[in-house]
Scaffold this motif. Structure first.
Motif, PDB file in Angstrom:
ATOM      1  N   VAL A  26       0.715  -1.562  -0.029  1.00 52.19           N
ATOM      2  CA  VAL A  26      -0.201   0.237  -0.329  1.00 52.19           C
ATOM      3  C   VAL A  26       1.114   1.629   0.118  1.00 52.19           C
ATOM      4  CG1 VAL A  26      -1.401   1.431   1.843  1.00 52.19           C
ATOM      5  CG2 VAL A  26      -1.751  -1.413   1.015  1.00 52.19           C
ATOM      6  N   TYR A  27       2.018   1.426   0.457  1.00 47.60           N
ATOM      7  CA  TYR A  27       2.916   2.420   0.774  1.00 47.60           C
ATOM      8  C   TYR A  27       3.619   2.645  -0.819  1.00 47.60           C
ATOM      9  CZ  TYR A  27       6.677   5.384   2.382  1.00 47.60           C
ATOM     10  OH  TYR A  27       7.335   6.284   2.528  1.00 47.60           O
ATOM     11  N   SER A  28       4.247   1.719  -0.869  1.00 46.29           N
ATOM     12  CA  SER A  28       4.918   1.549  -2.680  1.00 46.29           C
ATOM     13  C   SER A  28       3.550   2.328  -3.545  1.00 46.29           C
ATOM     14  CB  SER A  28       5.532   0.486  -2.872  1.00 46.29           C
ATOM     15  OG  SER A  28       6.056  -0.067  -2.133  1.00 46.29           O
ATOM     16  N   ALA A  29       2.316   2.204  -3.989  1.00 45.65           N
ATOM     17  CA  ALA A  29       1.292   2.163  -4.079  1.00 45.65           C
ATOM     18  C   ALA A  29       1.198   3.291  -4.316  1.00 45.65           C
ATOM     19  CB  ALA A  29       0.075   1.641  -4.166  1.00 45.65           C
ATOM     20  N   VAL A  30       0.890   4.006  -3.572  1.00 51.07           N
ATOM     21  CA  VAL A  30       0.807   5.053  -2.577  1.00 51.07           C
ATOM     22  C   VAL A  30       1.948   6.242  -3.209  1.00 51.07           C
ATOM     23  CG1 VAL A  30       0.093   7.003  -1.046  1.00 51.07           C
ATOM     24  CG2 VAL A  30      -1.711   4.977  -1.361  1.00 51.07           C
ATOM     25  N   LYS A  31       3.190   5.662  -2.913  1.00 50.82           N
ATOM     26  CA  LYS A  31       4.134   7.123  -2.751  1.00 50.82           C
ATOM     27  C   LYS A  31       5.126   7.199  -3.902  1.00 50.82           C
ATOM     28  CE  LYS A  31       5.426   9.242   0.635  1.00 50.82           C
ATOM     29  NZ  LYS A  31       5.454  10.659   1.024  1.00 50.82           N
TER      30      LYS A  31
ATOM     31  N   GLY B 298      -2.534  -3.164   9.039  1.00 53.83           N
ATOM     32  CA  GLY B 298      -2.579  -4.427   8.017  1.00 53.83           C
ATOM     33  C   GLY B 298      -3.106  -4.456   6.671  1.00 53.83           C
ATOM     34  N   ARG B 299      -4.432  -4.923   6.582  1.00 54.56           N
ATOM     35  CA  ARG B 299      -4.154  -4.672   4.573  1.00 54.56           C
ATOM     36  C   ARG B 299      -5.489  -3.474   4.539  1.00 54.56           C
ATOM     37  NH1 ARG B 299      -4.331 -10.052   1.217  1.00 54.56           N
ATOM     38  NH2 ARG B 299      -6.453  -9.756   1.532  1.00 54.56           N
ATOM     39  N   ALA B 300      -5.480  -2.858   2.917  1.00 56.39           N
ATOM     40  CA  ALA B 300      -5.856  -1.969   3.008  1.00 56.39           C
ATOM     41  C   ALA B 300      -6.397  -2.135   1.771  1.00 56.39           C
ATOM     42  CB  ALA B 300      -5.201  -0.725   3.165  1.00 56.39           C
ATOM     43  N   VAL B 301      -7.631  -1.185   0.577  1.00 56.84           N
ATOM     44  CA  VAL B 301      -8.234  -1.858   0.111  1.00 56.84           C
ATOM     45  C   VAL B 301      -7.506   0.140  -0.595  1.00 56.84           C
ATOM     46  CG1 VAL B 301      -9.887  -1.420  -2.490  1.00 56.84           C
ATOM     47  CG2 VAL B 301      -9.522  -2.658   0.279  1.00 56.84           C
ATOM     48  N   VAL B 302      -6.790  -0.195  -2.325  1.00 57.07           N
ATOM     49  CA  VAL B 302      -5.804   0.441  -3.156  1.00 57.07           C
ATOM     50  C   VAL B 302      -6.617   0.947  -4.172  1.00 57.07           C
ATOM     51  CG1 VAL B 302      -3.728   0.708  -2.306  1.00 57.07           C
ATOM     52  CG2 VAL B 302      -4.253  -0.316  -4.271  1.00 57.07           C
ATOM     53  N   THR B 303      -7.025   2.069  -4.574  1.00 56.58           N
ATOM     54  CA  THR B 303      -6.890   3.029  -6.145  1.00 56.58           C
ATOM     55  C   THR B 303      -6.909   3.810  -6.166  1.00 56.58           C
ATOM     56  OG1 THR B 303      -9.480   2.857  -7.184  1.00 56.58           O
ATOM     57  CG2 THR B 303      -9.354   3.831  -5.016  1.00 56.58           C
ATOM     58  N   ARG B 304      -7.707   4.247  -7.587  1.00 52.24           N
ATOM     59  CA  ARG B 304      -7.219   5.840  -8.184  1.00 52.24           C
ATOM     60  C   ARG B 304      -7.738   6.667  -7.418  1.00 52.24           C
ATOM     61  NH1 ARG B 304      -8.330   1.879 -11.854  1.00 52.24           N
ATOM     62  NH2 ARG B 304     -10.278   3.321 -12.366  1.00 52.24           N
ATOM     63  N   HIS B 305      -7.001   8.392  -7.453  1.00 53.42           N
ATOM     64  CA  HIS B 305      -7.110   9.185  -6.895  1.00 53.42           C
ATOM     65  C   HIS B 305      -9.215   9.815  -7.849  1.00 53.42           C
ATOM     66  CE1 HIS B 305      -4.851  10.352  -4.254  1.00 53.42           C
ATOM     67  NE2 HIS B 305      -3.722  10.379  -5.258  1.00 53.42           N
ATOM     68  N   ASN B 306      -9.146   9.645  -9.568  1.00 53.19           N
ATOM     69  CA  ASN B 306     -10.202   9.254  -9.443  1.00 53.19           C
ATOM     70  C   ASN B 306     -11.505   8.200  -9.387  1.00 53.19           C
ATOM     71  OD1 ASN B 306      -9.340   7.503 -11.395  1.00 53.19           O
ATOM     72  ND2 ASN B 306      -9.351   9.310 -13.312  1.00 53.19           N
ATOM     73  N   PHE B 307     -10.951   7.128  -8.725  1.00 54.20           N
ATOM     74  CA  PHE B 307     -11.997   6.439  -8.392  1.00 54.20           C
ATOM     75  C   PHE B 307     -12.397   6.288  -6.910  1.00 54.20           C
ATOM     76  CE2 PHE B 307     -13.857   2.793  -9.475  1.00 54.20           C
ATOM     77  CZ  PHE B 307     -14.715   2.465 -10.860  1.00 54.20           C
ATOM     78  N   HIS B 308     -11.891   6.889  -6.450  1.00 54.46           N
ATOM     79  CA  HIS B 308     -12.144   7.311  -4.806  1.00 54.46           C
ATOM     80  C   HIS B 308     -13.685   7.528  -4.504  1.00 54.46           C
ATOM     81  CE1 HIS B 308     -11.503   7.771  -0.179  1.00 54.46           C
ATOM     82  NE2 HIS B 308     -10.323   7.603  -0.738  1.00 54.46           N
ATOM     83  N   LYS B 309     -14.287   7.694  -4.611  1.00 51.74           N
ATOM     84  CA  LYS B 309     -15.467   7.717  -4.546  1.00 51.74           C
ATOM     85  C   LYS B 309     -16.524   6.909  -5.013  1.00 51.74           C
ATOM     86  CE  LYS B 309     -15.936  12.710  -4.027  1.00 51.74           C
ATOM     87  NZ  LYS B 309     -16.538  14.464  -4.689  1.00 51.74           N
ATOM     88  N   VAL B 310     -16.405   6.291  -6.064  1.00 53.19           N
ATOM     89  CA  VAL B 310     -17.208   5.436  -6.797  1.00 53.19           C
ATOM     90  C   VAL B 310     -16.642   3.882  -5.575  1.00 53.19           C
ATOM     91  CG1 VAL B 310     -17.599   3.957  -8.769  1.00 53.19           C
ATOM     92  CG2 VAL B 310     -17.113   5.960  -8.849  1.00 53.19           C
ATOM     93  N   ALA B 311     -15.559   3.527  -5.553  1.00 53.00           N
ATOM     94  CA  ALA B 311     -14.910   2.892  -5.119  1.00 53.00           C
ATOM     95  C   ALA B 311     -15.108   2.791  -3.815  1.00 53.00           C
ATOM     96  CB  ALA B 311     -13.516   2.811  -4.623  1.00 53.00           C
ATOM     97  N   ARG B 312     -15.512   4.045  -2.958  1.00 48.38           N
ATOM     98  CA  ARG B 312     -15.827   4.017  -1.298  1.00 48.38           C
ATOM     99  C   ARG B 312     -16.764   3.424  -1.647  1.00 48.38           C
ATOM    100  NH1 ARG B 312     -15.197   7.721   3.492  1.00 48.38           N
ATOM    101  NH2 ARG B 312     -17.004   8.599   3.892  1.00 48.38           N
ATOM    102  N   LYS B 313     -17.702   4.015  -2.934  1.00 46.11           N
ATOM    103  CA  LYS B 313     -19.550   3.426  -2.216  1.00 46.11           C
ATOM    104  C   LYS B 313     -19.608   1.992  -2.522  1.00 46.11           C
ATOM    105  CE  LYS B 313     -21.092   8.116  -4.577  1.00 46.11           C
ATOM    106  NZ  LYS B 313     -22.646   9.235  -5.194  1.00 46.11           N
TER     107      LYS B 313
END
Length: 734
Positions: free
Chosen positions: A88-93, A274-289
């Protein structure tokens, strides 16, 4: 969520997906692909007819490994995946993705990193030359925490110019670290995935379900098959261990002991996210819903969990498919949540120290935290005199600010008094060295031998004093209510903590007042307690008085306030150079008291002052000469200590050792401050030597009575630094 809310959520998701979009989940094995497909079918079965076509477009994207998932999400070929916190850290940074949710387990969002071995076979200190299996490269429990643990204790010696994998290869005799890559073949030698020159068919040492020893379950499997001697994994893999597994295997504890598999909360190498779910910034709201909808329908308390269970993998003959089976629910995150708030400051600092963002100049530097202009000046001269080891001086405005900077990996070390050392422990910082005062330490230094200790109570003590002028008649220490007080600083052991029993405690029939900071404001008329506020800042003067009134930095918790510290409290008691009296009693420490009186006399601050002009207020209600501090004091104070992050202990102590050697007889003196117009800058001037204490815990260092006293004081006395420390995810989510 009510029925109306659920309907709105379903329709909002459907509106997006029916617009020609797909929600594409990234999978890492054939079993995950099956579970994902079943999830898609379950959605078809439970959604209203108007949305069937829309949700039928939810698809499952097969990836080769976790990094392939990240690449697909980044390239808009997939939309989301649940990953280990290291990935997750690599995916973000590194790849610019966004975290949309964290998995929550019974213990919160964090996991315990554990080392498992056969009963009676090993201890954590005797792993060199053994065979090891790890859940994954740069993963929380399989790599980051155990490697950090070994580096912090000098089990592994890492020259940061060489790959960390090479260091581990030289320690273990063979390993399986899925995802480590081709540069460290020794760390893949025990893996059993299929080998092939065709990339899509090569599963050897990959972070995917096709590598039998992938993940925590895989690392445990590796141990159980007899391939490895020790496995590094998270506690979730042993939570439901069978009776036979509990009889055959045990945990390796940091102190060299062992424990039952189920005692992971007490026997572990550390705790991380622990684990976390990653997505693209422009997809964040949809993924959250979408995740909210999945949880509402198929979660632990889902309306349709009889049809499909989101956090169960047994029906698909696997474990931890799509999500960890131990997941209880999702913690949904806001779109712009900082990665340090998601993974925790301690964990992010650990990853930075392990080079997860590449090599950094900061890793080879020691960044010392300074709390005033005078300390900065001394630090900069220190840096010029220790050329072989780079020193960078970082400015802060208080000791608590330094603790924040060190925890956030923006500084490396600072010297703290005993009360602030309690804060450091709450913030997860570790001790490096203690200041040693007195002839015992001086002789040890002259003889070029270190003072070896198991109990800091053996060190010459500091005494807390209540000092007054002989021409001010108080009667006793128990009659100071309504007086003007001078304190070294807020939270100081001598100027804040130990005097409670003789002042505010008496007002409550000898029961210590709960909120000490508030109680002192009611007890004293006015005074100067740097770092406080209200009437306890009224007589503070800052750097200097100006024609317009008080000076700058007035009541600051640092040396820029002239009434800060032991020298400052003495200044406050004596009054300003114009002869104006501002204090009736000063609460400070005994060390350098006579030298400070002489210094203020010679510097022109206190013309005519001499030791006989002062007296001590004793606990028995009497008065005594200021040289009688051994018999007339408010209590013993533990020595000041240097603190840092666990990964930096060796670097900081090595630097301090060299600095002490170079400052002996040189123009620059580490433990002298008058040259810079102050006292006790960076270290106490009474310091003779720095004693290594990284092998001791804070309770031992501070002494159990003092540790208990300070803990009791902060049961309900508010301190912002404690609130800051509690924000860390693995501290607050137990």
């Amino acid at each position: 969520m009510g029925a109306v809310g659920a309907a709105v959520l379903i329709l909002s998701c459907a509106a997006f997906l029916s617009a020609g979009k797909k929600f594409r989940w990234c999978t890492l094995s054939d079993l995950e692909q099956r579970k994902c497909s079943e999830l898609s079918r379950a959605l078809l079965d439970v959604l209203p007819p108007a949305t069937i076509n829309a949700f039928a477009r939810v698809s499952c994207i097969r990836a080769h490994n976790t990094h392939s998932c990240i690449d697909k999400i980044r390239a808009n070929k997939a939309d989301a995946a649940s990953l280990d916190a290291g990935d997750v850290y690599s995916a973000v940074k590194v790849y610019g993705l966004s975290v949309v949710a964290k998995e929550l387990y019974l213990e919160g969002s964090c996991v315990f990193a554990i080392a498992v071995a056969r009963r009676g076979a090993l201890a954590i200190q005797r792993l060199k030359g053994t065979h090891s299996c790890h859940s994954g490269a740069k993963w929380t429990s399989g790599w980051n925490i155990p490697v950090g643990f070994f580096l912090a204790r000098n089990v592994l010696i890492w020259n940061e110019g060489e790959p960390l994998g090479r260091v581990l290869s030289g320690y273990f005799n063979g390993s399986c670290v899925p995802g480590i890559g081709v540069t460290s073949p020794q760390l893949c030698s025990l893996c059993q995935g299929q080998k092939s020159y065709i990339r899509d068919k090569n599963h050897f040492c990959e972070t995917s379900g096709s590598e039998p020893f992938y993940g925590s379950e895989g690392a445990f499997r590796c141990l159980k098959r007899g391939v490895a001697d020790v496995a590094f994994l998270d506690h979730l893999a042993v939570m439901n261990a069978t009776e036979s597994e509990q009889e055959e295997y045990e945990l390796l504890c940091p102190d060299g002991s062992t424990a039952s598999l189920l005692d992971y909360a007490f026997c572990n190498l550390g705790r991380g996210p622990g684990r976390a779910v990653v997505t693209r910034h422009n997809f964040h709201k949809v993924a959250r819903k979408f995740l909210t909808l999945l949880q509402h329908l198929f979660g632990t308390k889902g309306k349709e969990k009889t049809r499909f269970e989101l956090f169960t993998s047994a029906p698909f003959k696997g474990k931890d498919l799509l999500f960890q089976d131990a997941t209880h629910s999702f913690q949904l995150l806001k779109e712009e949540t900082e990665i340090s708030r998601v993974l925790g400051l301690d964990y992010v600092a650990l990853l930075q120290g392990l080079g997860h963002e590449g090599s950094s100049l900061a890793n080879s530097l020691v960044r010392w935290c300074c709390i005033s202009d005078a300390e900065l000046q001394k630090c900069e001269e220190w840096a010029l005199n220790v050329r072989s080891d780079p020193l960078v001086c970082i400015q802060a405005d208080s000791m608590t600010h330094c603790i924040e900077l060190i925890k956030s990996n923006e500084a490396d070390a600072v010297t703290l008094d005993a009360t602030h050392a309690y804060f450091a422990e709450a913030c997860g910082l570790v001790p490096v060295a203690a200041e040693c005062y007195g002839e015992e330490c001086a002789s040890a230094h002259r003889d070029q031998r270190s003072v070896k200790l198991t109990d800091l109570a053996a060190l010459p003590p500091i005494y807390a004093l209540a000092l007054t002028k002989t021409d001010i008649k108080h009667g006793s220490i128990y009659h100071l209510a309504g007086r003007r007080s001078c304190h070294s600083h807020l939270y100081s052991p001598g100027g804040w903590l130990l005097l409670a029993g003789y002042t505010v405690g008496l007002a409550q029939n000898d029961t210590a007042t709960c909120n000490l900071s508030s109680a002192y404001k009611d007890y004293f008329w006015k005074g100067c307690m740097p770092g406080s506020d209200g009437n306890l800042c009224k007589v503070c003067i800052g750097r200097r008085e100006t024609a317009g009134g008080r000076g700058t930095d007035r009541c600051a918790a640092n040396h820029n306030e002239l009434y800060y510290g032991n020298l400052g409290a003495l200044r406050c008691l004596i009054g300003d150079p114009n002869g104006r009296s501002v204090g009736d009693v000063a609460f400070l420490e005994h060390h350098n008291l006579l030298q400070n009186i002489e210094y203020l006399e010679s510097s022109g601050w206190a013309t005519g002052s001499a030791p006989e002009n002062f007296e001590l207020l004793c606990p028995d209600g009497s008065q005594a000469a200021i040289t009688d501090w051994k018999s007339c004091n408010l209590g013993r104070i533990p020595p000041n200590i240097v603190v840092t992050r666990s990964m930096a202990v060796t670097k900081v102590y090595s630097f301090l050792t060299k600095s002490q050697e170079l400052s002996t007889g040189a123009a620059f003196q580490l433990f002298q401050s008058q040259k810079y117009g102050g006292s006790d800058l960076l270290f106490k001037d009474a310091t003779e030597y720095l004693v290594p204490i990284s092998h001791l815990n804070y309770s031992t260092i501070l002494g159990e009575p003092f540790f208990s006293l300070v803990a009791s004081a902060f049961n309900c006395t508010q301190a912002g630094i404690l609130d800051f420390c509690k924000q860390d995810v693995c501290t607050s989510s137990a």
